[in-house]
Design a protein around this motif. Structure first.
Motif, PDB file in Angstrom:
ATOM      1  N   ALA A 185      35.658 -22.175  -2.511  1.00 24.37           N
ATOM      2  CA  ALA A 185      35.061 -23.077  -3.496  1.00 24.37           C
ATOM      3  C   ALA A 185      36.048 -24.192  -3.849  1.00 24.37           C
ATOM      4  O   ALA A 185      37.264 -24.007  -3.806  1.00 24.37           O
ATOM      5  N   ARG A 186      35.521 -25.354  -4.211  1.00 28.52           N
ATOM      6  CA  ARG A 186      36.343 -26.522  -4.530  1.00 28.52           C
ATOM      7  C   ARG A 186      36.788 -26.456  -5.987  1.00 28.52           C
ATOM      8  O   ARG A 186      35.977 -26.594  -6.910  1.00 28.52           O
ATOM      9  N   MET A 187      38.089 -26.270  -6.187  1.00 29.27           N
ATOM     10  CA  MET A 187      38.606 -26.030  -7.537  1.00 29.27           C
ATOM     11  C   MET A 187      38.425 -27.243  -8.438  1.00 29.27           C
ATOM     12  O   MET A 187      38.333 -27.105  -9.672  1.00 29.27           O
ATOM     13  N   GLN A 188      38.357 -28.450  -7.886  1.00 33.59           N
ATOM     14  CA  GLN A 188      38.228 -29.647  -8.723  1.00 33.59           C
ATOM     15  C   GLN A 188      36.887 -29.727  -9.434  1.00 33.59           C
ATOM     16  O   GLN A 188      36.715 -30.541 -10.328  1.00 33.59           O
ATOM     17  N   GLU A 189      35.927 -28.890  -9.006  1.00 36.25           N
ATOM     18  CA  GLU A 189      34.614 -28.892  -9.661  1.00 36.25           C
ATOM     19  C   GLU A 189      34.378 -27.639 -10.499  1.00 36.25           C
ATOM     20  O   GLU A 189      33.285 -27.441 -11.033  1.00 36.25           O
ATOM     21  N   GLY A 190      35.392 -26.779 -10.580  1.00 38.63           N
ATOM     22  CA  GLY A 190      35.351 -25.644 -11.490  1.00 38.63           C
ATOM     23  C   GLY A 190      34.131 -24.746 -11.317  1.00 38.63           C
ATOM     24  O   GLY A 190      33.747 -24.377 -10.204  1.00 38.63           O
ATOM     25  N   ILE A 191      33.504 -24.393 -12.437  1.00 39.23           N
ATOM     26  CA  ILE A 191      32.365 -23.482 -12.434  1.00 39.23           C
ATOM     27  C   ILE A 191      31.182 -24.055 -11.676  1.00 39.23           C
ATOM     28  O   ILE A 191      30.341 -23.317 -11.145  1.00 39.23           O
ATOM     29  N   LEU A 192      31.096 -25.395 -11.590  1.00 40.20           N
ATOM     30  CA  LEU A 192      29.993 -26.021 -10.871  1.00 40.20           C
ATOM     31  C   LEU A 192      30.055 -25.712  -9.383  1.00 40.20           C
ATOM     32  O   LEU A 192      29.019 -25.615  -8.719  1.00 40.20           O
ATOM     33  N   SER A 193      31.264 -25.561  -8.845  1.00 39.49           N
ATOM     34  CA  SER A 193      31.388 -25.173  -7.441  1.00 39.49           C
ATOM     35  C   SER A 193      31.059 -23.694  -7.258  1.00 39.49           C
ATOM     36  O   SER A 193      30.430 -23.298  -6.275  1.00 39.49           O
ATOM     37  N   LEU A 194      31.469 -22.851  -8.210  1.00 37.55           N
ATOM     38  CA  LEU A 194      31.161 -21.422  -8.119  1.00 37.55           C
ATOM     39  C   LEU A 194      29.654 -21.169  -8.206  1.00 37.55           C
ATOM     40  O   LEU A 194      29.147 -20.196  -7.643  1.00 37.55           O
ATOM     41  N   MET A 195      28.948 -22.034  -8.907  1.00 36.05           N
ATOM     42  CA  MET A 195      27.491 -21.874  -9.016  1.00 36.05           C
ATOM     43  C   MET A 195      26.790 -22.052  -7.677  1.00 36.05           C
ATOM     44  O   MET A 195      25.644 -21.607  -7.510  1.00 36.05           O
ATOM     45  N   GLN A 196      27.454 -22.667  -6.709  1.00 35.68           N
ATOM     46  CA  GLN A 196      26.831 -22.855  -5.406  1.00 35.68           C
ATOM     47  C   GLN A 196      26.723 -21.535  -4.641  1.00 35.68           C
ATOM     48  O   GLN A 196      25.901 -21.418  -3.729  1.00 35.68           O
ATOM     49  N   MET A 197      27.523 -20.555  -4.993  1.00 31.94           N
ATOM     50  CA  MET A 197      27.449 -19.252  -4.319  1.00 31.94           C
ATOM     51  C   MET A 197      26.111 -18.563  -4.588  1.00 31.94           C
ATOM     52  O   MET A 197      25.412 -18.185  -3.631  1.00 31.94           O
ATOM     53  N   PRO A 198      25.686 -18.376  -5.833  1.00 34.19           N
ATOM     54  CA  PRO A 198      24.356 -17.774  -6.045  1.00 34.19           C
ATOM     55  C   PRO A 198      23.214 -18.685  -5.593  1.00 34.19           C
ATOM     56  O   PRO A 198      22.180 -18.191  -5.144  1.00 34.19           O
ATOM     57  N   ARG A 199      23.398 -20.009  -5.692  1.00 37.16           N
ATOM     58  CA  ARG A 199      22.328 -20.922  -5.270  1.00 37.16           C
ATOM     59  C   ARG A 199      22.075 -20.807  -3.765  1.00 37.16           C
ATOM     60  O   ARG A 199      20.927 -20.764  -3.310  1.00 37.16           O
ATOM     61  N   THR A 200      23.142 -20.773  -2.980  1.00 38.98           N
ATOM     62  CA  THR A 200      22.969 -20.632  -1.529  1.00 38.98           C
ATOM     63  C   THR A 200      22.446 -19.239  -1.178  1.00 38.98           C
ATOM     64  O   THR A 200      21.691 -19.089  -0.206  1.00 38.98           O
ATOM     65  N   THR A 201      22.813 -18.228  -1.959  1.00 39.49           N
ATOM     66  CA  THR A 201      22.302 -16.875  -1.709  1.00 39.49           C
ATOM     67  C   THR A 201      20.787 -16.821  -1.921  1.00 39.49           C
ATOM     68  O   THR A 201      20.063 -16.171  -1.159  1.00 39.49           O
ATOM     69  N   VAL A 202      20.301 -17.507  -2.937  1.00 39.70           N
ATOM     70  CA  VAL A 202      18.855 -17.580  -3.168  1.00 39.70           C
ATOM     71  C   VAL A 202      18.167 -18.283  -1.998  1.00 39.70           C
ATOM     72  O   VAL A 202      17.075 -17.883  -1.568  1.00 39.70           O
ATOM     73  N   ALA A 203      18.800 -19.325  -1.463  1.00 39.00           N
ATOM     74  CA  ALA A 203      18.230 -20.030  -0.311  1.00 39.00           C
ATOM     75  C   ALA A 203      18.182 -19.123   0.917  1.00 39.00           C
ATOM     76  O   ALA A 203      17.234 -19.191   1.710  1.00 39.00           O
ATOM     77  N   VAL A 204      19.186 -18.267   1.084  1.00 43.04           N
ATOM     78  CA  VAL A 204      19.167 -17.302   2.193  1.00 43.04           C
ATOM     79  C   VAL A 204      17.993 -16.340   2.045  1.00 43.04           C
ATOM     80  O   VAL A 204      17.314 -15.990   3.021  1.00 43.04           O
ATOM     81  N   GLU A 205      17.739 -15.903   0.814  1.00 41.81           N
ATOM     82  CA  GLU A 205      16.588 -15.020   0.570  1.00 41.81           C
ATOM     83  C   GLU A 205      15.279 -15.728   0.895  1.00 41.81           C
ATOM     84  O   GLU A 205      14.324 -15.100   1.372  1.00 41.81           O
ATOM     85  N   ALA A 206      15.205 -17.029   0.656  1.00 38.84           N
ATOM     86  CA  ALA A 206      14.002 -17.788   1.018  1.00 38.84           C
ATOM     87  C   ALA A 206      13.823 -17.824   2.531  1.00 38.84           C
ATOM     88  O   ALA A 206      12.691 -17.747   3.033  1.00 38.84           O
ATOM     89  N   LEU A 207      14.929 -17.922   3.276  1.00 41.98           N
ATOM     90  CA  LEU A 207      14.842 -17.850   4.745  1.00 41.98           C
ATOM     91  C   LEU A 207      14.273 -16.513   5.184  1.00 41.98           C
ATOM     92  O   LEU A 207      13.403 -16.456   6.066  1.00 41.98           O
ATOM     93  N   ARG A 208      14.756 -15.452   4.593  1.00 47.67           N
ATOM     94  CA  ARG A 208      14.286 -14.119   4.967  1.00 47.67           C
ATOM     95  C   ARG A 208      12.818 -13.918   4.612  1.00 47.67           C
ATOM     96  O   ARG A 208      12.051 -13.332   5.376  1.00 47.67           O
ATOM     97  N   ALA A 209      12.434 -14.399   3.428  1.00 50.15           N
ATOM     98  CA  ALA A 209      11.038 -14.251   3.016  1.00 50.15           C
ATOM     99  C   ALA A 209      10.099 -15.007   3.941  1.00 50.15           C
ATOM    100  O   ALA A 209       8.960 -14.576   4.173  1.00 50.15           O
ATOM    101  N   ALA A 210      10.567 -16.124   4.498  1.00 50.98           N
ATOM    102  CA  ALA A 210       9.743 -16.915   5.416  1.00 50.98           C
ATOM    103  C   ALA A 210       9.806 -16.403   6.842  1.00 50.98           C
ATOM    104  O   ALA A 210       9.113 -16.920   7.716  1.00 50.98           O
TER     105      ALA A 210
END
Length: 358
Positions: free
Chosen positions: A167-192
């Motif tokens: 994760a990019r430290m210069q964006e702090g918690i906003l970069s860490l939020m991309q981990m659950p967001r991308t995980t949700v997108a992976v679940e959308a791939l599986r559901a489709a």
């Protein structure tokens, strides 16, 4: 005398002066120290001919190597806030972004495109380590999610080439939020029912490994790639023990079941095409669910018929035996899915998966 000053002297000065040679004509192998001409390295897909060391490769060059004819359509990515935290360490974050964009020609660390591999249409996204270490920020996360949603919309396989320090430290918690967001997108791939292949390249570490890079249906690694969460030096300092040779390298992870196969870059394209063809011939998850629902309705109808009418043998089978045979269908489908989850797939040709770094 002007012709002497304007013509003769510059020519003599040019002959006596030493010609400057560009710094990027020769590339040194980090493993053996071998010097390779950059044109030869590029023609060999950025693999050092002598040692087989896999050099890092840019995002656009990677997509051109994978797609048919090197042609692909770039996927536009929504704009995100630049430097939302106004971060500054030794330099301003906005200045680092400007330098990275000028160096790579990219807007951020991820480039996504639509193309074909052996005629099979798919979506691919590549992390470029040259852009701030391929770190995962808001723009990179948005690019990955947009690419995954494009694959869901087009009902195509999705391939992710991971290369990141986390994760990019210069964006702090906003970069860490991309981990659950991308995980949700992976679940959308599986559901489709879309195939999700992850190609782990050197290096893949940190929050990227802790999220979408380890959630694929099939995991492929390039030879000698460093793959893990924390680096080996940090682990050794924490546990105060010497780690085994090759620890966290792709060959080590293959032996311990963390990746499905290790594939040389020269064979990667054909391996991806082979996997996509095999998986395209299997029923999608939606079709499997329809089969299960249809089987359940048939079993319910058979149970109701047994209660209202006496047993009648059909084709030499008792209705109870016929119902038992239909009950076996979901188990067969589940066994097939379990086999694919274990990675029962061809592991490439020759000795590609045996290649190791000295």
């Amino acid at each position: 005398m002007n012709w002497i000053n304007n013509v003769v002297r510059p020519k003599i000065r040019g002959l006596l002066q030493k010609r400057e040679m560009p710094d990027n004509l020769w590339v040194k192998c980090p493993e053996t120290g071998q010097m390779v001409f950059h044109k030869d390295l590029e023609a060999n897909q950025f693999v050092v001919p002598g040692s087989g060391y896999h050099m890092r490769i840019g995002a656009e060059a990677r997509l051109k190597l994978i797609f048919d004819g090197g042609k692909f359509e770039k996927i536009p990515v929504p704009e995100v806030a630049v430097d939302p935290l106004k971060f500054r360490d030794e330099r301003r974050y906005i200045d680092r972004l400007k330098d990275a964009r000028a160096k790579t020609g990219m807007n951020d660390a991820v480039l996504a495109g639509i193309g074909t591999i052996d005629g099979i249409r798919l979506v691919a996204a590549v992390q470029d380590f040259s852009f701030l270490g391929g770190s995962l920020g808001m723009a990179a996360g948005e690019a990955i999610i947009t690419a995954m949603m494009t694959a869901v919309e087009l009902k195509t396989p999705f391939i992710m080439f991971a290369a990141s320090g986390g994760a990019r430290m210069q964006e702090g918690i906003l970069s860490l939020m991309q981990m659950p967001r991308t995980t949700v997108a992976v679940e959308a791939l599986r559901a489709a029912g879309c195939l999700y292949i992850v190609v782990l390249t050197h290096p893949t570490t940190g929050g990227v490994t802790a999220s979408y890079a380890m959630l694929g249906d099939i995991h492929i690694a390039e030879p000698g790639a460093l793959i893990g969460f924390a680096g080996p030096r940090v682990i050794e300092q924490t546990i105060r023990e010497k780690l085994p040779d090759g620890f966290q390298r792709s060959e080590y992870l293959l032996e311990h079941g963390m990746v499905d196969m290790v594939v040389h870059r020269h064979h990667l394209r054909e391996t991806l095409a082979k996997i996509c063809r095999i998986m395209a011939s299997r029923p999608s998850r939606a079709k499997v669910d329809d089969m299960r629902r249809a089987t359940g309705r048939a079993q319910l109808g058979a149970t109701s018929a047994q209660k209202s009418t006496p047993p009648i043998k059909a084709n030499g089978l008792d209705p109870a035996a016929h119902a038992a045979s239909e009950q076996h269908l979901p188990a067969v489908i589940d066994a097939s899915d379990a086999g694919m989850a274990r990675g029962d797939m061809p592991r490439g040709d020759g000795e590609d998966h045996k290649t190791s770094r000295s």
